[in-house]
Design a protein around this motif. Sequence first.
Motif, short mmCIF file in Angstrom:
data_model
loop_
_atom_site.label_atom_id
_atom_site.label_comp_id
_atom_site.label_asym_id
_atom_site.label_seq_id
_atom_site.Cartn_x
_atom_site.Cartn_y
_atom_site.Cartn_z
N ASP A 54 141.38 89.57 87.75
CA ASP A 54 141.72 90.84 88.38
C ASP A 54 141.05 91.91 87.54
O ASP A 54 141.46 92.19 86.41
CB ASP A 54 143.24 91.03 88.42
N VAL A 55 139.99 92.52 88.05
CA VAL A 55 139.19 93.46 87.26
C VAL A 55 139.11 94.80 87.97
O VAL A 55 139.18 94.89 89.19
CB VAL A 55 137.76 92.91 87.03
N THR A 56 138.97 95.83 87.18
CA THR A 56 138.88 97.18 87.73
C THR A 56 138.08 98.08 86.81
O THR A 56 137.93 97.79 85.61
CB THR A 56 140.28 97.78 87.95
N ARG A 75 146.60 96.14 102.14
CA ARG A 75 146.74 94.96 103.01
C ARG A 75 147.05 93.69 102.21
O ARG A 75 147.75 92.81 102.68
CB ARG A 75 145.46 94.76 103.82
N ALA A 76 146.50 93.58 100.99
CA ALA A 76 146.70 92.38 100.18
C ALA A 76 147.66 92.62 99.03
O ALA A 76 147.67 91.87 98.05
CB ALA A 76 145.35 91.89 99.64
N ALA A 77 148.50 93.64 99.13
CA ALA A 77 149.39 94.01 98.03
C ALA A 77 150.31 92.87 97.63
O ALA A 77 150.53 92.60 96.44
CB ALA A 77 150.20 95.24 98.40
N ALA A 78 150.87 92.17 98.61
CA ALA A 78 151.82 91.09 98.31
C ALA A 78 151.16 89.94 97.56
O ALA A 78 151.83 89.22 96.80
CB ALA A 78 152.44 90.58 99.61
N LEU A 79 149.86 89.76 97.75
CA LEU A 79 149.15 88.65 97.11
C LEU A 79 148.84 88.92 95.64
O LEU A 79 148.53 88.00 94.89
CB LEU A 79 147.84 88.37 97.86
N VAL A 88 138.65 94.31 91.99
CA VAL A 88 138.45 93.01 92.62
C VAL A 88 139.44 92.03 92.00
O VAL A 88 139.54 91.94 90.77
CB VAL A 88 137.01 92.49 92.43
N ALA A 89 140.17 91.30 92.84
CA ALA A 89 141.18 90.36 92.33
C ALA A 89 141.13 89.06 93.13
O ALA A 89 141.01 89.07 94.36
CB ALA A 89 142.57 90.98 92.43
N ARG A 143 150.85 91.16 93.65
CA ARG A 143 151.99 91.84 93.02
C ARG A 143 152.22 91.24 91.62
O ARG A 143 152.28 90.04 91.43
CB ARG A 143 153.23 91.68 93.88
N GLY A 144 152.34 92.12 90.64
CA GLY A 144 152.57 91.66 89.27
C GLY A 144 151.31 91.38 88.49
O GLY A 144 151.37 91.11 87.29
N SER A 145 150.16 91.45 89.15
CA SER A 145 148.89 91.20 88.45
C SER A 145 148.50 92.43 87.64
O SER A 145 148.68 93.56 88.08
CB SER A 145 147.79 90.89 89.47
N THR A 146 147.96 92.18 86.44
CA THR A 146 147.53 93.27 85.57
C THR A 146 146.02 93.31 85.50
O THR A 146 145.39 92.41 84.92
CB THR A 146 148.11 93.09 84.15
#
Length: 223
Positions: free
Chosen positions: A108-110, A121-125, A196-197, A127-130
């Motif tokens: 999970d990069v930003t 749209r993909a928030a639930a997928l 991108v995650a 959730r909790g990712s840092t």
Amino acid sequence: MPTRKPVPAVLPWLTALAAAPLVLIVAAVAATRFGGADLAVAYDLLTWTVARILAWIGLAGALIAAILALRDLKGRGLYALAAVALAGATVAGFVWRQGRDAAPAPQDVTTNVQEPPVFSRAAALHRGSTPASCDAVVAVPSQVLAQQAASALVDAGFVVNRASTFEVEAAHQGAWFGFVNDAVVRIRPGRTDIRVAARDARPDGGAACRLAARIAGGLSQTR
């Protein structure tokens, strides 16, 4: 006139053994992409367990084929060459990918770890990712147009699934086993950020960073 020595019956079987892992991998990919097979079966079991073991067995068989071919290179050399090439390529592929997956790489990069873009749209997928930063991928220091963000995403291989004036979301599906990465481009005055995650927790060999770099490269060309 010397007669050619007969090809030992085991040589074709050794060549087939060397090819077996590749055939199994192709079947696993097809089962995943077109048959809906679970990744735990197609990827974890068939590819990374069965095919990887077969690859090393096939390499041992290829070495035996090479030894047998030394007695008659003209008649047996093609079998040995095919076996060594197939087995060597398969084992090398596994070793290369295993080394790549072993290297630490965020999934999970930003471009903005202090205030990362948020998925809708993909928030639930996720959730909790840092989110983490990614080397050589930085924010675009300007406000791009939503159409430009969508174009950069499409050029990077993504399919846009939501677009607004200040945010564009998209998804990318891998060519082999269909691993999915979600992306969001957030547009603000003077700055455009990327995130991108990966949806799957399996090691991705740095795929998230590479995809983010593609998007960033596309956006930088719009400036």
